[in-house]
Design an enzyme around this catalytic site. Structure first.
Site, short mmCIF file in Angstrom:
data_model
loop_
_atom_site.label_atom_id
_atom_site.label_comp_id
_atom_site.label_asym_id
_atom_site.label_seq_id
_atom_site.Cartn_x
_atom_site.Cartn_y
_atom_site.Cartn_z
N ASN A 148 0.79 -1.25 0.00
CA ASN A 148 0.00 0.00 0.00
C ASN A 148 0.82 1.30 0.00
OD1 ASN A 148 0.75 -0.48 2.63
ND2 ASN A 148 -1.26 -0.06 3.50
N GLU A 246 5.07 -4.07 12.28
CA GLU A 246 4.18 -2.92 12.11
C GLU A 246 2.94 -3.46 11.43
OE1 GLU A 246 4.35 0.11 13.03
OE2 GLU A 246 6.43 0.33 13.62
N CYS A 280 -2.94 1.54 6.61
CA CYS A 280 -2.95 0.92 7.95
C CYS A 280 -3.56 1.86 8.99
CB CYS A 280 -1.55 0.52 8.35
SG CYS A 280 -0.38 1.87 8.30
N GLU A 452 8.77 2.26 14.24
CA GLU A 452 9.50 2.79 13.08
C GLU A 452 9.37 4.31 13.15
OE1 GLU A 452 11.39 1.17 11.19
OE2 GLU A 452 10.68 -0.91 11.17
P1 NAP Z 1 0.61 -8.96 3.94
O1 NAP Z 1 -0.22 -9.82 3.10
O2 NAP Z 1 0.80 -9.29 5.37
O3 NAP Z 1 2.02 -8.90 3.19
C1 NAP Z 1 3.06 -8.06 3.59
C2 NAP Z 1 4.37 -8.60 3.06
O4 NAP Z 1 4.66 -9.87 3.65
C3 NAP Z 1 4.37 -8.85 1.55
O5 NAP Z 1 5.64 -8.53 1.03
C4 NAP Z 1 4.10 -10.33 1.48
O6 NAP Z 1 4.53 -10.94 0.29
C5 NAP Z 1 4.90 -10.83 2.65
N1 NAP Z 1 4.48 -12.16 3.12
C6 NAP Z 1 3.27 -12.77 2.98
N2 NAP Z 1 3.28 -13.98 3.55
C7 NAP Z 1 4.52 -14.16 4.07
C8 NAP Z 1 5.14 -15.22 4.79
N3 NAP Z 1 4.49 -16.34 5.09
N4 NAP Z 1 6.43 -15.06 5.16
C9 NAP Z 1 7.11 -13.93 4.87
N5 NAP Z 1 6.57 -12.91 4.19
C10 NAP Z 1 5.29 -13.01 3.80
O7 NAP Z 1 0.10 -7.47 3.93
P2 NAP Z 1 -0.40 -6.64 2.67
O8 NAP Z 1 -1.70 -7.21 2.26
O9 NAP Z 1 0.68 -6.49 1.69
O10 NAP Z 1 -0.59 -5.19 3.35
C11 NAP Z 1 -1.74 -4.85 4.05
C12 NAP Z 1 -1.54 -4.97 5.55
O11 NAP Z 1 -0.39 -4.21 5.95
C13 NAP Z 1 -2.67 -4.38 6.34
O12 NAP Z 1 -2.96 -5.20 7.43
C14 NAP Z 1 -2.12 -3.03 6.79
O13 NAP Z 1 -2.77 -2.51 7.91
C15 NAP Z 1 -0.71 -3.35 7.05
N6 NAP Z 1 0.13 -2.15 7.02
C16 NAP Z 1 0.68 -1.69 8.20
C17 NAP Z 1 1.46 -0.54 8.21
C18 NAP Z 1 2.10 -0.05 9.48
O14 NAP Z 1 3.07 0.70 9.41
N7 NAP Z 1 1.62 -0.41 10.66
C19 NAP Z 1 1.70 0.14 7.01
C20 NAP Z 1 1.12 -0.34 5.84
C21 NAP Z 1 0.35 -1.51 5.86
P3 NAP Z 1 3.55 -11.16 -0.98
O15 NAP Z 1 2.27 -10.44 -0.76
O16 NAP Z 1 4.33 -10.62 -2.11
O17 NAP Z 1 3.32 -12.63 -1.10
#
Ligand code: NAP
Ligand code: MG
Length: 474
Positions: A148, A246, A280, A452
């Site tokens: 995102n 995070e 997020c 962070e």
């Molecule tokens: P996600 O599905 O958890 O994926 C995040 C990253 O982790 C991607 O690069 C993903 O790779 C990787 N990943 C997935 N499964 C993994 C595994 N088993 N082992 C290691 N890495 C793995 O999150 P998203 O859908 O991309 O992002 C949305 C989420 O991020 C929301 O919950 C949002 O709230 C949160 N977010 C938090 C912040 C903050 O600073 N607190 C900021 C932005 C977003 P692939 O998808 O390429 O497979």
């Protein structure tokens, strides 16, 4: 066209690839190599060797800072190129991507300035003993990035890690690898030595897990969902690798009748519609004093219905939802809320398949999944209250704890609620303070731990050594 990944200073292509779509059309935009476990291991080993190399060891802290400043300058020089790449990956309005690239430049600048300013202490023990602490880098740090806010989130942890003398391996999300790759060009141009920054483009299951399980990785900066965060922490635990998770949020905007009405309406609108709600820290729950509920919801509805919807590259205010799966997730929450008797004030449906109308939902139980879980779309639920205590209970009533917004002109009440808020950040009469590179950011409860941004993040990328010296005459 395959964009190569970047391992040990070499641009590498692979036969197996991942397809990247333009979210606004769902057309194939380009591909990247599907990094294998072997590719990830190669990057980690190169980063490890670089960390221990004479070249990197003799690179002075102020020289790291000097190079990171040049990365910031390159990001600004190529702001349009980075912003366009980000918008074509993520779908967000170009203006938003421009702001994101500027924020990325600011992270490099901010941490560049800290490269030679992280100090140790001397600790009084007894006469004849000198005790001091040194903050040292950890070694190889891994950076697993969500789709995102890719350029900002990559910049914020990589800049801090390199400033402190670590070497880095980045795994961008499958959907959005462009800007992490572009950043490799900036690093090269800026004179960051080969082997300090690597990008492996792969899936979370394979490349992400390979990073999380590798014994030479000393720290993992993970930003993403709670579920993935928990999986990574479990994998990393086997090697005792530190993780800074995070995670997500379900952030409340608490609005009292004595607030600055127009300002509150506008900011509440922005905080849930920025990046089409795929944020997020999106303010996804409106906790509103009952006496102004009707008027506030009316004004919010008018704002929501004014937003232009279309491709981010043409700077419409509301871009597409990143994937079909994400559209279905939003739809699922809305359908369930409708079935359970909620009222849809506006929106409640997708538009042209890839977009979602900004949606306001009232008459919904605060415990309902749509009011408890991350919808990750432009959807806000409304929860009226009569007393301050009720407002606090509603605001704190989820498993998340990322951000709390408070809108009131009663200074005592604002501080009472800030104190009661179970979240890592609180904003009073604003939301975001203009980006907040300098403000520590992170969660309470299931939104994660560790911080962070700000100076606080430097703790993640250093480890503390205590040295005691006896200088007594024997
Ligand atoms: P996600 O599905 O958890 O994926 C995040 C990253 O982790 C991607 O690069 C993903 O790779 C990787 N990943 C997935 N499964 C993994 C595994 N088993 N082992 C290691 N890495 C793995 O999150 P998203 O859908 O991309 O992002 C949305 C989420 O991020 C929301 O919950 C949002 O709230 C949160 N977010 C938090 C912040 C903050 O600073 N607190 C900021 C932005 C977003 P692939 O998808 O390429 O497979
Ligand atoms: Mg994903």
């Amino acid at each position: 066209m395959q964009k190569p990944m970047y391992i040990n200073g070499v641009w590498q292509k692979r036969e197996e690839e991942l397809i990247v779509l333009d979210p606004a059309t769902r057309d194939v935009h380009y591909s990247v190599p599907k990094a294998s476990v072997q590719d990830v291991n190669e990057a980690i080993e190169a980063a490890h060797q670089t960390f221990h190399s004479e070249a990197w060891r003799s690179f002075k802290p102020h020289e790291r800072g000097y190079c990171l400043h040049k990365v910031a300058a390159d990001l600004r020089e190529r702001l349009q190129e980075f912003a366009k790449a980000e918008t074509l990956d993520v779908g967000k309005p170009l203006k938003q991507s421009e702001a994101d690239v500027e924020a990325a430049a600011r992270y490099f600048e901010y941490y560049a300035a800290m490269a030679d300013k992280v100090l140790g202490e001397t600790i009084p023990i007894e006469p004849g003993i000198l005790d001091y602490t040194v903050r040292e880098p950890l070694g190889v740090t891994a950076h697993i990035i969500p789709w995102n806010y890719p350029v900002q989130i990559t910049a914020r942890s990589v800049a801090a890690a390199i400033a402190m003398g670590n070497t880095t391996v980045v795994k961008p999300a499958e959907q959005t690898p462009s800007t992490a790759l572009l950043l490799a060009e900036s690093m090269e141009k800026a004179g960051i030595p080969t082997g300090v920054y690597h990008v492996v483009t792969g899936t979370g299951q394979e490349a992400g897990q390979a990073l999380a399980s590798h014994p030479l990785v000393r720290h993992i900066a993970f930003t993403g969902s709670v579920k993935t965060g928990s999986t990574i922490m479990q994998t990393a635990a086997k090697q005792i690798t530190a993780v800074t998770p995070e995670l997500g949020g379900k952030s409340p905007q608490i609005v009292f009748s004595d607030c600055h009405f127009e300002q509150a309406v506008q900011t509440v609108t922005n905080a849930i519609t920025q990046n089409a709600g795929q944020t997020c820290s999106a303010g996804s729950r409106l906790i509103i004093e009952a006496s102004i509920e009707e008027r506030f919801v009316e004004a919010l509805k008018a704002n929501f219905e004014k937003l232009s919807i279309g491709p981010g590259i043409e700077n419409y205010q509301l871009g597409p939802i990143i994937t079909d799966a994400q559209v279905e997730q939003i739809d699922g929450y809305i359908e369930r809320a409708k079935a359970d008797g909620a009222t849809i004030i506006t929106g409640g449906t997708k538009q042209d398949d890839y977009y979602y109308l900004p949606t306001i939902i009232t008459k919904i139980d605060a415990g309902h999944p749509i009011a408890q879980e991350e919808v990750f779309g432009p959807v806000i639920t409304v929860h009226p209250f009569k007393t301050e205590e009720e407002a606090i209970a509603l605001a704190n009533g989820t498993d998340y704890g990322l951000v709390t917004g408070i809108w009131t002109n009663d200074i005592g009440r604002a501080h009472r609620i800030a104190e009661a808020a179970e979240s890592g950040q609180v904003f009073i009469n604003n939301y975001g303070a203009g980006g907040g590179i300098q403000m520590p950011f992170g969660g309470y409860k299931r939104s994660g731990y560790g911080r962070e941004k700000g100076l606080e993040a430097l703790q993640n990328y250093t480890q503390l050594k205590n040295v005691a010296v006896s200088y007594r005459q024997s």
